[in-house]
Design a protein around this motif. Structure first.
Motif, PDB file in Angstrom:
ATOM      1  N   ALA A  65       9.677  38.337 -32.132  1.00  0.00           N
ATOM      2  CA  ALA A  65       9.555  37.230 -31.114  1.00  0.00           C
ATOM      3  C   ALA A  65      10.695  36.437 -31.644  1.00  0.00           C
ATOM      4  O   ALA A  65      10.892  35.754 -32.663  1.00  0.00           O
ATOM      5  N   PRO A  66      11.442  35.465 -30.566  1.00  0.00           N
ATOM      6  CA  PRO A  66      11.496  35.943 -29.042  1.00  0.00           C
ATOM      7  C   PRO A  66      12.508  36.950 -28.928  1.00  0.00           C
ATOM      8  O   PRO A  66      12.582  37.474 -27.779  1.00  0.00           O
ATOM      9  N   TYR A  67      13.032  37.696 -29.833  1.00  0.00           N
ATOM     10  CA  TYR A  67      14.152  38.541 -29.432  1.00  0.00           C
ATOM     11  C   TYR A  67      13.597  39.971 -29.172  1.00  0.00           C
ATOM     12  O   TYR A  67      14.119  40.874 -28.629  1.00  0.00           O
ATOM     13  N   LYS A  68      12.280  40.299 -29.599  1.00  0.00           N
ATOM     14  CA  LYS A  68      11.716  41.331 -29.478  1.00  0.00           C
ATOM     15  C   LYS A  68      11.600  42.175 -28.090  1.00  0.00           C
ATOM     16  O   LYS A  68      11.952  43.291 -27.946  1.00  0.00           O
ATOM     17  N   GLU A  69      11.497  41.278 -27.062  1.00  0.00           N
ATOM     18  CA  GLU A  69      11.222  41.737 -25.629  1.00  0.00           C
ATOM     19  C   GLU A  69      12.762  42.322 -25.269  1.00  0.00           C
ATOM     20  O   GLU A  69      12.369  43.722 -24.832  1.00  0.00           O
ATOM     21  N   TRP A  70      13.807  41.814 -25.208  1.00  0.00           N
ATOM     22  CA  TRP A  70      15.150  42.435 -24.913  1.00  0.00           C
ATOM     23  C   TRP A  70      15.308  43.571 -25.912  1.00  0.00           C
ATOM     24  O   TRP A  70      15.903  44.496 -25.389  1.00  0.00           O
ATOM     25  N   PHE A  71      15.025  43.269 -27.254  1.00  0.00           N
ATOM     26  CA  PHE A  71      15.516  44.336 -28.212  1.00  0.00           C
ATOM     27  C   PHE A  71      14.695  45.750 -27.901  1.00  0.00           C
ATOM     28  O   PHE A  71      15.472  46.976 -27.563  1.00  0.00           O
ATOM     29  N   ASP A  72      13.488  45.465 -27.701  1.00  0.00           N
ATOM     30  CA  ASP A  72      12.443  46.755 -27.485  1.00  0.00           C
ATOM     31  C   ASP A  72      12.888  47.366 -26.158  1.00  0.00           C
ATOM     32  O   ASP A  72      12.993  48.563 -25.754  1.00  0.00           O
ATOM     33  N   GLU A  73      13.203  46.519 -25.023  1.00  0.00           N
ATOM     34  CA  GLU A  73      13.553  47.040 -23.698  1.00  0.00           C
ATOM     35  C   GLU A  73      14.698  47.869 -23.763  1.00  0.00           C
ATOM     36  O   GLU A  73      14.847  49.186 -23.106  1.00  0.00           O
ATOM     37  N   ASN A  74      15.773  47.202 -24.218  1.00  0.00           N
ATOM     38  CA  ASN A  74      17.385  47.916 -24.251  1.00  0.00           C
ATOM     39  C   ASN A  74      17.282  49.111 -25.236  1.00  0.00           C
ATOM     40  O   ASN A  74      17.740  50.208 -24.827  1.00  0.00           O
ATOM     41  N   TYR A  75      16.522  49.137 -26.372  1.00  0.00           N
ATOM     42  CA  TYR A  75      16.451  50.213 -27.228  1.00  0.00           C
ATOM     43  C   TYR A  75      15.737  51.263 -26.547  1.00  0.00           C
ATOM     44  O   TYR A  75      16.260  52.418 -26.397  1.00  0.00           O
ATOM     45  N   ASP A  77      14.828  52.019 -23.267  1.00  0.00           N
ATOM     46  CA  ASP A  77      15.695  52.424 -21.815  1.00  0.00           C
ATOM     47  C   ASP A  77      16.685  53.298 -22.092  1.00  0.00           C
ATOM     48  O   ASP A  77      17.173  53.765 -21.222  1.00  0.00           O
ATOM     49  N   TYR A  78      17.487  53.037 -23.149  1.00  0.00           N
ATOM     50  CA  TYR A  78      18.885  53.952 -23.365  1.00  0.00           C
ATOM     51  C   TYR A  78      18.626  55.331 -23.747  1.00  0.00           C
ATOM     52  O   TYR A  78      17.998  55.649 -24.512  1.00  0.00           O
ATOM     53  N   LYS A  79      19.199  56.260 -22.976  1.00  0.00           N
ATOM     54  CA  LYS A  79      19.244  57.552 -23.368  1.00  0.00           C
ATOM     55  C   LYS A  79      20.480  58.093 -23.952  1.00  0.00           C
ATOM     56  O   LYS A  79      21.480  58.226 -23.195  1.00  0.00           O
ATOM     57  N   VAL A  80      20.122  58.329 -24.907  1.00  0.00           N
ATOM     58  CA  VAL A  80      21.579  58.816 -25.938  1.00  0.00           C
ATOM     59  C   VAL A  80      21.977  60.110 -25.389  1.00  0.00           C
ATOM     60  O   VAL A  80      21.259  61.038 -25.252  1.00  0.00           O
ATOM     61  N   ASP A  81      23.489  60.330 -25.026  1.00  0.00           N
ATOM     62  CA  ASP A  81      24.191  61.590 -24.804  1.00  0.00           C
ATOM     63  C   ASP A  81      24.074  62.386 -26.139  1.00  0.00           C
ATOM     64  O   ASP A  81      24.856  62.133 -27.075  1.00  0.00           O
ATOM     65  N   LYS A  82      23.063  63.465 -26.086  1.00  0.00           N
ATOM     66  CA  LYS A  82      23.144  64.240 -27.311  1.00  0.00           C
ATOM     67  C   LYS A  82      24.309  65.074 -27.914  1.00  0.00           C
ATOM     68  O   LYS A  82      24.373  65.214 -28.835  1.00  0.00           O
ATOM     69  N   GLU A  83      25.028  65.503 -26.944  1.00  0.00           N
ATOM     70  CA  GLU A  83      26.256  66.144 -27.303  1.00  0.00           C
ATOM     71  C   GLU A  83      27.197  65.302 -28.016  1.00  0.00           C
ATOM     72  O   GLU A  83      27.732  65.676 -28.928  1.00  0.00           O
ATOM     73  N   THR A  84      27.575  64.138 -27.573  1.00  0.00           N
ATOM     74  CA  THR A  84      28.363  63.083 -28.251  1.00  0.00           C
ATOM     75  C   THR A  84      27.790  62.979 -29.735  1.00  0.00           C
ATOM     76  O   THR A  84      28.601  62.548 -30.414  1.00  0.00           O
ATOM     77  N   ASP A 107      25.405  40.587 -23.127  1.00  0.00           N
ATOM     78  CA  ASP A 107      25.965  41.556 -23.804  1.00  0.00           C
ATOM     79  C   ASP A 107      25.581  42.233 -24.925  1.00  0.00           C
ATOM     80  O   ASP A 107      25.486  43.307 -25.207  1.00  0.00           O
ATOM     81  N   SER A 108      25.396  41.372 -25.946  1.00  0.00           N
ATOM     82  CA  SER A 108      24.572  41.569 -27.448  1.00  0.00           C
ATOM     83  C   SER A 108      23.322  42.307 -27.076  1.00  0.00           C
ATOM     84  O   SER A 108      22.960  42.952 -27.932  1.00  0.00           O
ATOM     85  N   GLN A 109      22.624  41.405 -26.372  1.00  0.00           N
ATOM     86  CA  GLN A 109      21.294  41.816 -26.041  1.00  0.00           C
ATOM     87  C   GLN A 109      21.222  43.175 -25.617  1.00  0.00           C
ATOM     88  O   GLN A 109      20.248  43.873 -25.953  1.00  0.00           O
ATOM     89  N   HIS A 110      21.985  43.841 -24.870  1.00  0.00           N
ATOM     90  CA  HIS A 110      22.215  45.054 -24.380  1.00  0.00           C
ATOM     91  C   HIS A 110      22.682  45.887 -25.537  1.00  0.00           C
ATOM     92  O   HIS A 110      21.877  46.912 -25.762  1.00  0.00           O
ATOM     93  N   GLN A 111      23.921  45.606 -25.612  1.00  0.00           N
ATOM     94  CA  GLN A 111      24.664  46.743 -26.753  1.00  0.00           C
ATOM     95  C   GLN A 111      24.107  46.877 -27.803  1.00  0.00           C
ATOM     96  O   GLN A 111      24.268  48.024 -28.618  1.00  0.00           O
ATOM     97  N   VAL A 112      23.580  45.722 -28.731  1.00  0.00           N
ATOM     98  CA  VAL A 112      23.099  45.950 -30.078  1.00  0.00           C
ATOM     99  C   VAL A 112      21.915  46.942 -30.221  1.00  0.00           C
ATOM    100  O   VAL A 112      21.700  47.810 -31.134  1.00  0.00           O
ATOM    101  N   PRO A 113      20.943  46.612 -29.260  1.00  0.00           N
ATOM    102  CA  PRO A 113      19.915  47.587 -29.323  1.00  0.00           C
ATOM    103  C   PRO A 113      20.332  49.256 -29.116  1.00  0.00           C
ATOM    104  O   PRO A 113      19.804  50.167 -29.525  1.00  0.00           O
ATOM    105  N   VAL A 114      21.368  49.307 -28.057  1.00  0.00           N
ATOM    106  CA  VAL A 114      21.591  50.551 -27.775  1.00  0.00           C
ATOM    107  C   VAL A 114      22.409  51.298 -29.028  1.00  0.00           C
ATOM    108  O   VAL A 114      22.153  52.469 -29.670  1.00  0.00           O
ATOM    109  N   PHE A 115      23.040  50.191 -29.959  1.00  0.00           N
ATOM    110  CA  PHE A 115      23.708  50.581 -30.849  1.00  0.00           C
ATOM    111  C   PHE A 115      22.793  51.238 -32.009  1.00  0.00           C
ATOM    112  O   PHE A 115      22.744  52.017 -32.664  1.00  0.00           O
ATOM    113  N   PHE A 116      21.694  50.387 -32.110  1.00  0.00           N
ATOM    114  CA  PHE A 116      20.609  50.973 -33.128  1.00  0.00           C
ATOM    115  C   PHE A 116      19.985  52.199 -32.518  1.00  0.00           C
ATOM    116  O   PHE A 116      19.762  53.044 -33.736  1.00  0.00           O
ATOM    117  N   ASN A 117      19.895  52.435 -31.332  1.00  0.00           N
ATOM    118  CA  ASN A 117      19.204  53.899 -30.959  1.00  0.00           C
ATOM    119  C   ASN A 117      20.175  54.874 -31.044  1.00  0.00           C
ATOM    120  O   ASN A 117      19.605  55.896 -31.478  1.00  0.00           O
TER     121      ASN A 117
END
Length: 195
Positions: A65-75, A77-84, A107-117
């Protein structure tokens, strides 16, 4: 009161993560965190406290906290393209990655959790990874951004053999994994701000 709350909400979340102001010559923040007071439109209203991380961070800092909420949600919710993803995996060998982000930046709150995923699913070890959090004027107390032309966040820089391969700036052109694949394959990738 609702009007002022709505205006504040739009102000806080409508701020772009692009560099629209000159960098200050003096960073008064502490190396780890700083709390910014953002006054509401109404002078009599209470202030919103925002805790901003600064400097080199661990991923775990974003999972608290306080970052966990947006980190977990964006991590989650993102469905990784398995082929790529399968095409990315063998190309990560010997690649160093450095991310500059702002915990205040949508943008960071969205893209960084997606990157980690993506990287988790790729089996990336994070041995050659650095996460750097910045102030709103794109600076760090230790000047970690010096010479790297960080004008927008997040900026994800890929290095091989000590040389920059390329970077994703603020948002991907296609998807994060497709843009990463183009960079890792050495293709002619241009971020939205490349000249």
């Amino acid at each position: 009161m609702i009007k002022y709350t709505l205006i504040t909400f739009i102000f806080l979340f409508g701020i772009s993560c692009a560099d629209k102001t000159k960098k200050s010559s003096k960073d008064t923040a502490t190396p780890q965190t700083v709390e910014n007071s953002i006054s509401d439109v109404d002078q009599n209203s209470t202030e919103v406290q925002e805790k901003i991380l600064l400097g080199v961070q661990s991923r775990e800092a974003l999972e608290e906290a306080p970052y966990k909420e947006w980190f977990d949600e964006n991590y989650n919710d993102y469905k990784v393209d398995k082929e790529t993803l399968e095409a990315i995996k063998p190309l990560l060998e010997g690649v160093n990655i450095k991310i500059f982000m702002g915990t205040w930046c949508s943008d960071s709150q969205h893209q960084v959790p997606v990157f980690f995923n993506i990287m988790d699913k790729a089996g990336y070890s994070y041995d050659d990874f650095t996460l750097i959090t910045m102030s709103r004027d794109k600076t760090t107390p230790a000047n970690l951004e010096k010479g790297l032309n960080i004008i927008n966040v997040p900026t994800i820089i890929f290095y091989k053999d000590g040389k920059e391969m390329n970077r994703i700036v603020e948002y991907p052109i296609h998807t994060l994994e497709e843009d990463m694949l183009q960079i890792l394959q050495g293709k002619d990738y241009k971020n939205p701000y490349a000249e």
